[in-house]
Scaffold this motif. Structure first.
Motif, PDB file in Angstrom:
ATOM      1  N   LEU A  13       1.066  -1.279  -0.305  1.00 28.99           N
ATOM      2  CA  LEU A  13      -0.407   0.032  -0.223  1.00 28.99           C
ATOM      3  C   LEU A  13       0.983   1.007  -0.058  1.00 28.99           C
ATOM      4  CD1 LEU A  13      -2.853   1.378   0.096  1.00 28.99           C
ATOM      5  CD2 LEU A  13      -2.653   1.220   2.307  1.00 28.99           C
ATOM      6  N   GLN A  14       0.814   1.882  -0.477  1.00 25.62           N
ATOM      7  CA  GLN A  14       1.532   3.456  -1.762  1.00 25.62           C
ATOM      8  C   GLN A  14       0.515   4.526  -0.662  1.00 25.62           C
ATOM      9  OE1 GLN A  14       3.493   2.623  -4.954  1.00 25.62           O
ATOM     10  NE2 GLN A  14       3.453   0.433  -4.533  1.00 25.62           N
ATOM     11  N   TYR A  15       1.283   5.549  -0.153  1.00 26.25           N
ATOM     12  CA  TYR A  15       0.762   7.268  -0.593  1.00 26.25           C
ATOM     13  C   TYR A  15       0.408   7.571  -1.814  1.00 26.25           C
ATOM     14  CZ  TYR A  15       0.899  12.084   0.776  1.00 26.25           C
ATOM     15  OH  TYR A  15       0.832  13.042   1.360  1.00 26.25           O
ATOM     16  N   LEU A  16      -0.827   7.930  -2.289  1.00 27.80           N
ATOM     17  CA  LEU A  16      -1.320   8.763  -3.628  1.00 27.80           C
ATOM     18  C   LEU A  16      -0.666   8.408  -4.447  1.00 27.80           C
ATOM     19  CD1 LEU A  16      -1.986  12.535  -2.021  1.00 27.80           C
ATOM     20  CD2 LEU A  16      -3.254  11.372  -2.762  1.00 27.80           C
ATOM     21  N   PRO A  17      -0.921   6.475  -4.544  1.00 30.48           N
ATOM     22  CA  PRO A  17       0.562   6.153  -5.522  1.00 30.48           C
ATOM     23  C   PRO A  17       0.713   6.586  -6.417  1.00 30.48           C
ATOM     24  CG  PRO A  17      -1.677   4.636  -4.422  1.00 30.48           C
ATOM     25  CD  PRO A  17      -1.497   6.305  -4.041  1.00 30.48           C
ATOM     26  N   TRP A 120      -1.224   3.743   7.109  1.00 32.37           N
ATOM     27  CA  TRP A 120      -1.714   1.849   7.273  1.00 32.37           C
ATOM     28  C   TRP A 120      -2.810   3.454   6.631  1.00 32.37           C
ATOM     29  CZ3 TRP A 120      -1.012  -1.949   3.878  1.00 32.37           C
ATOM     30  CH2 TRP A 120      -2.070  -2.889   4.332  1.00 32.37           C
ATOM     31  N   ASP A 121      -3.703   3.820   8.098  1.00 32.77           N
ATOM     32  CA  ASP A 121      -5.435   4.388   7.167  1.00 32.77           C
ATOM     33  C   ASP A 121      -5.257   5.570   6.635  1.00 32.77           C
ATOM     34  OD1 ASP A 121      -6.060   2.407   8.894  1.00 32.77           O
ATOM     35  OD2 ASP A 121      -6.055   3.542  11.132  1.00 32.77           O
ATOM     36  N   THR A 122      -4.159   6.462   6.649  1.00 30.80           N
ATOM     37  CA  THR A 122      -3.994   7.364   6.315  1.00 30.80           C
ATOM     38  C   THR A 122      -4.030   6.929   4.049  1.00 30.80           C
ATOM     39  OG1 THR A 122      -2.998   8.656   7.391  1.00 30.80           O
ATOM     40  CG2 THR A 122      -2.734   9.286   5.219  1.00 30.80           C
ATOM     41  N   LEU A 127      -6.333   5.646  -1.113  1.00 30.42           N
ATOM     42  CA  LEU A 127      -6.487   4.649  -2.354  1.00 30.42           C
ATOM     43  C   LEU A 127      -8.149   4.393  -2.645  1.00 30.42           C
ATOM     44  CD1 LEU A 127      -5.523   2.525  -4.589  1.00 30.42           C
ATOM     45  CD2 LEU A 127      -5.428   0.797  -2.331  1.00 30.42           C
ATOM     46  N   THR A 128      -8.267   4.582  -1.725  1.00 28.92           N
ATOM     47  CA  THR A 128      -9.900   3.950  -1.810  1.00 28.92           C
ATOM     48  C   THR A 128     -11.215   5.178  -2.029  1.00 28.92           C
ATOM     49  OG1 THR A 128     -10.151   2.972   0.280  1.00 28.92           O
ATOM     50  CG2 THR A 128     -12.200   4.179  -0.849  1.00 28.92           C
ATOM     51  N   ILE A 129     -10.601   6.635  -1.966  1.00 33.21           N
ATOM     52  CA  ILE A 129     -10.993   7.956  -3.067  1.00 33.21           C
ATOM     53  C   ILE A 129     -10.611   7.710  -4.703  1.00 33.21           C
ATOM     54  CG2 ILE A 129      -9.726   9.585  -2.232  1.00 33.21           C
ATOM     55  CD1 ILE A 129     -13.486   9.751  -2.511  1.00 33.21           C
ATOM     56  N   CYS A 130      -8.956   7.576  -4.652  1.00 32.51           N
ATOM     57  CA  CYS A 130      -8.774   7.548  -5.983  1.00 32.51           C
ATOM     58  C   CYS A 130      -9.566   6.857  -6.546  1.00 32.51           C
ATOM     59  CB  CYS A 130      -7.506   7.246  -6.080  1.00 32.51           C
ATOM     60  SG  CYS A 130      -6.382   9.278  -5.529  1.00 32.51           S
ATOM     61  N   ILE A 192      -0.912   9.625  -8.414  1.00 31.48           N
ATOM     62  CA  ILE A 192      -2.340   9.857  -9.437  1.00 31.48           C
ATOM     63  C   ILE A 192      -3.168  11.493  -9.103  1.00 31.48           C
ATOM     64  CG2 ILE A 192      -3.895   8.854  -7.228  1.00 31.48           C
ATOM     65  CD1 ILE A 192      -4.254   8.397 -10.951  1.00 31.48           C
ATOM     66  N   LEU A 193      -2.685  11.864  -7.971  1.00 28.97           N
ATOM     67  CA  LEU A 193      -3.209  13.198  -8.157  1.00 28.97           C
ATOM     68  C   LEU A 193      -3.163  14.172  -8.743  1.00 28.97           C
ATOM     69  CD1 LEU A 193      -2.388  14.511  -4.865  1.00 28.97           C
ATOM     70  CD2 LEU A 193      -3.843  14.066  -5.792  1.00 28.97           C
TER      71      LEU A 193
END
Length: 213
Positions: A13-17, A120-122, A127-130, A192-193
């Protein structure tokens, strides 16, 4: 898009992948997020790249005890640094005038302002919103234990997408240029932003076109 025999992927799991991450998971029906690995420093787990005024900018979430062997799901964010304010200010400066910023910005700003305890939660909320904004529906779950060797039928994408690897063309991602806010040369594989704020509802179509054949 490439046809794979395996329908399930395990990935970190990555940050704003980056776009490579999304191209990877689009190939599969089921996404299993590796939640029982040890935290890896200098990886996309706590950093991403966006395009500022003619240059790439790296955003890093500071974490606590990042030098110790800590399960990724247990890594806590360091809020002694004003990273949420700095990240959002940098994002706004880069994309505030982009075509779709006003439509999507609140979703991301709300997650920054929540100040989750765990990295992890952040990352999971981003990821979910993207995926929601791109109208992508995937079955997503987490690993229950760490397995060095995965079961047959599961594709192992753990640690394959990282900041140290130069993107030209790889198994999943073949960059397709789109209009960006800055510079004359296209910069591939940003967070992805960049794609969402610049191209909005065309983001998924562009991702599919950039899937390696």
């Amino acid at each position: 898009m490439k046809t794979l025999e395996k329908q399930t992927v395990v990935i970190d799991l990555q940050y704003l992948p980056c776009l490579e991450f999304f191209n990877c998971i689009l190939h599969f029906d089921e996404i299993i997020l590796e939640s029982n690995e040890n935290y890896h420093k200098q990886s996309y787990r706590n950093r991403c790249h966006i395009l500022g005024a003619n240059k790439q900018e790296m955003l890093i979430i500071p974490v606590l005890d990042g030098n110790k062997k800590t399960l990724i799901k247990d890594v806590k964010i360091d809020y002694s640094q004003r990273w949420t304010i700095n990240h959002w200010r940098t994002i706004r400066a880069a994309y505030g005038k982009s075509p779709f910023f006003e439509f999507y910005s609140d979703y991301f700003q709300n997650i920054f302002e929540k100040k989750n305890v765990f990295l992890w939660d952040t990352n999971y909320e981003f990821l979910t919103i993207c995926l929601k904004l791109m109208r992508v529906n995937k079955t997503i779950r987490q690993t229950e234990i760490y397995q060095k060797e995965l079961d047959l039928g599961i594709f192992d994408a753990r640690n394959t997408i990282n900041p140290k690897k130069l993107i030209e063309r790889d198994f999943f991602y073949n960059p397709v240029p789109y209009q960006q806010n800055f510079g004359n040369e296209f910069v591939p594989n940003l967070s992805i932003l960049d794609l969402l704020f610049c191209r909005g509802n065309q983001a998924l179509e562009i991702l599919k076109k950039s899937a390696s054949n």
